[in-house]
Design a protein around this motif. Structure first.
Motif, PDB file in Angstrom:
ATOM      1  N   ARG A   3      -5.653  13.013   0.817  1.00 49.58           N
ATOM      2  CA  ARG A   3      -6.106  11.701   0.605  1.00 49.58           C
ATOM      3  C   ARG A   3      -4.757  10.926  -0.281  1.00 49.58           C
ATOM      4  NH1 ARG A   3     -10.773  12.626  -3.068  1.00 49.58           N
ATOM      5  NH2 ARG A   3     -10.783  10.570  -3.874  1.00 49.58           N
ATOM      6  N   PRO A   4      -4.730   9.709  -0.004  1.00 48.73           N
ATOM      7  CA  PRO A   4      -3.636   8.989  -0.322  1.00 48.73           C
ATOM      8  C   PRO A   4      -3.525   8.610  -1.945  1.00 48.73           C
ATOM      9  CG  PRO A   4      -5.043   7.544   0.699  1.00 48.73           C
ATOM     10  CD  PRO A   4      -5.654   8.757   0.954  1.00 48.73           C
ATOM     11  N   ILE A   5      -2.291   8.225  -2.343  1.00 48.39           N
ATOM     12  CA  ILE A   5      -2.234   7.509  -3.747  1.00 48.39           C
ATOM     13  C   ILE A   5      -2.161   6.045  -3.400  1.00 48.39           C
ATOM     14  CG2 ILE A   5      -0.675   7.157  -5.599  1.00 48.39           C
ATOM     15  CD1 ILE A   5       0.288   9.967  -4.898  1.00 48.39           C
ATOM     16  N   GLU A  55     -10.380  -6.523  -7.659  1.00 54.66           N
ATOM     17  CA  GLU A  55     -10.462  -6.809  -6.265  1.00 54.66           C
ATOM     18  C   GLU A  55      -9.350  -5.988  -5.520  1.00 54.66           C
ATOM     19  OE1 GLU A  55     -11.790 -11.627  -6.548  1.00 54.66           O
ATOM     20  OE2 GLU A  55      -9.700 -11.352  -6.105  1.00 54.66           O
ATOM     21  N   MET A  56      -8.254  -5.905  -5.923  1.00 52.03           N
ATOM     22  CA  MET A  56      -7.202  -4.870  -5.418  1.00 52.03           C
ATOM     23  C   MET A  56      -7.673  -3.611  -5.440  1.00 52.03           C
ATOM     24  SD  MET A  56      -3.307  -6.251  -6.396  1.00 52.03           S
ATOM     25  CE  MET A  56      -3.653  -6.234  -8.056  1.00 52.03           C
ATOM     26  N   VAL A  57      -8.142  -3.243  -6.629  1.00 54.90           N
ATOM     27  CA  VAL A  57      -8.621  -1.708  -6.654  1.00 54.90           C
ATOM     28  C   VAL A  57      -9.958  -1.377  -5.633  1.00 54.90           C
ATOM     29  CG1 VAL A  57     -10.003  -0.193  -8.096  1.00 54.90           C
ATOM     30  CG2 VAL A  57      -8.025  -1.463  -9.028  1.00 54.90           C
ATOM     31  N   ASN A  58     -10.793  -2.351  -5.578  1.00 55.74           N
ATOM     32  CA  ASN A  58     -11.757  -2.193  -4.663  1.00 55.74           C
ATOM     33  C   ASN A  58     -11.333  -1.983  -3.180  1.00 55.74           C
ATOM     34  OD1 ASN A  58     -13.951  -2.158  -6.655  1.00 55.74           O
ATOM     35  ND2 ASN A  58     -14.054  -4.344  -6.513  1.00 55.74           N
ATOM     36  N   PHE A  59     -10.226  -2.930  -2.783  1.00 60.31           N
ATOM     37  CA  PHE A  59      -9.695  -2.502  -1.516  1.00 60.31           C
ATOM     38  C   PHE A  59      -9.269  -1.376  -1.310  1.00 60.31           C
ATOM     39  CE2 PHE A  59      -5.969  -2.926   1.038  1.00 60.31           C
ATOM     40  CZ  PHE A  59      -6.557  -3.438   2.387  1.00 60.31           C
ATOM     41  N   LEU A  60      -8.823  -0.815  -2.025  1.00 60.64           N
ATOM     42  CA  LEU A  60      -7.920   0.683  -2.275  1.00 60.64           C
ATOM     43  C   LEU A  60      -8.990   1.574  -2.006  1.00 60.64           C
ATOM     44  CD1 LEU A  60      -4.559   0.354  -4.184  1.00 60.64           C
ATOM     45  CD2 LEU A  60      -5.012   0.132  -1.732  1.00 60.64           C
ATOM     46  N   LEU A  61     -10.084   1.469  -3.024  1.00 62.81           N
ATOM     47  CA  LEU A  61     -11.128   2.541  -3.117  1.00 62.81           C
ATOM     48  C   LEU A  61     -11.748   2.732  -1.648  1.00 62.81           C
ATOM     49  CD1 LEU A  61     -13.035   1.523  -6.520  1.00 62.81           C
ATOM     50  CD2 LEU A  61     -11.534   3.586  -5.832  1.00 62.81           C
ATOM     51  N   GLU A  62     -11.867   1.616  -0.892  1.00 58.75           N
ATOM     52  CA  GLU A  62     -12.538   1.680   0.267  1.00 58.75           C
ATOM     53  C   GLU A  62     -11.447   2.774   1.196  1.00 58.75           C
ATOM     54  OE1 GLU A  62     -13.090  -2.236   2.104  1.00 58.75           O
ATOM     55  OE2 GLU A  62     -14.560  -2.673   0.631  1.00 58.75           O
ATOM     56  N   LYS A  63     -10.153   2.790   0.794  1.00 58.42           N
ATOM     57  CA  LYS A  63      -9.155   3.750   1.475  1.00 58.42           C
ATOM     58  C   LYS A  63      -9.294   5.173   0.966  1.00 58.42           C
ATOM     59  CE  LYS A  63      -7.374   0.061   3.646  1.00 58.42           C
ATOM     60  NZ  LYS A  63      -7.412  -0.388   5.066  1.00 58.42           N
TER      61      LYS A  63
END
Length: 271
Positions: A3-5, A55-63
């Motif tokens: 999984r990515p960082i 908002e940024m964190v939630n975008f990345l959590l979807e990744k």
């Protein structure tokens, strides 16, 4: 674990942290998000910074990221405790690594800090420094003109030199510090000018290398390292002007790594 960082920043400055992560962790995939549309974060309220950061964190959590690096000093100061409490993945900021690096570097215990208005107002750096060594003398200076300069891609030249020289005058006149923390991840892009203004006797500290080392250590402790030998293609997202962001990102990465990356547009604002 493949999984990515995830890496977040208010704009392009965090790319200096991403670059160091790529250098030190070549097997890891990074997903970077720079909120260039709403940059700078420094003059914004604590509540705005917290909202934008989530908002940024939630975008990345979807990744499906496995670890989050907050490559923004203002966001670190205002949100890291909340993020650590609510996320089930490791969260690393840039303030504590930068503080530790400065304490290693100083000889006379006189440390200067330059950062955004938000970071300086938060008092996060003096708190982190004095938690380790209460005897330190710390002087902080807000540099509100630096981030807009970098976001326009102006890293050198007469305009940049004038802004840096004029802004840092109070610190230079004091002429006591032997160590200066770049308390914003945008500032390493101005480091040659900053070093020239403060003089070669002052150690200019960026938190990027120390943050990457801490990330590597956490990956090892948590058994999260990517052990595959697959060549990674990093994903770099921006919320704002793609042409300018692409130009700056390409300039930063082409000078430091041979890895592949794709730059894309991201929409993260709530309706």
């Amino acid at each position: 674990m493949d999984r990515p960082i995830g890496v977040i920043d208010s704009g392009v400055g965090g790319l200096t942290v991403a670059l160091e992560l790529m250098r030190q962790l070549p097997r890891e995939k990074l997903i970077y998000l720079g909120d260039t549309k709403r940059c700078p974060y420094g003059p914004r309220t604590k509540e705005e910074v917290q909202q934008f950061t989530w908002e940024m964190v939630n975008f990345l959590l979807e990744k499906e990221i496995k670890l989050l690096v907050i490559a923004c000093n203002t966001a670190t100061a205002y949100t890291i405790d909340d993020l650590k409490d609510k996320l089930n993945i490791p969260v690393i900021g840039v303030i504590n690594p930068g503080a530790r690096a400065a304490i290693k570097a100083t000889n006379n215990q006189e440390i200067g800090i330059i950062g955004t208005e938000g970071t300086v107002k938060s008092g996060a750096y003096p708190e982190a420094l004095k938690r380790i060594n209460p005897e330190l003398h710390v002087q902080a200076l807000a540099c509100p003109l630096f981030v807009p300069l970098v976001e326009r891609g102006v890293f050198s030249g007469e305009e940049a030199r004038t802004v840096v020289q004029t802004t840092l005058e109070p610190l230079v006149e004091d002429n006591v510090m032997d160590t200066l923390i770049l308390g914003c991840t945008h500032y390493p892009l101005l480091k040659p000018l900053i070093q020239d203004v403060v003089g070669n006797k002052v150690a200019v500290i960026s938190s990027s290398e120390e943050t990457a080392r801490e990330t590597s250590a956490i990956l090892e402790i948590k058994h999260l390292h990517n052990k595959s030998g697959v060549q990674q293609v990093h994903e770099i997202y921006s919320t704002g002007d793609m042409e300018l962001f692409n130009c700056i990102a390409t300039k930063i990465f082409q000078s430091g790594i041979q890895q592949q990356f794709k730059i894309k547009r991201a929409v993260i604002e709530k309706d």
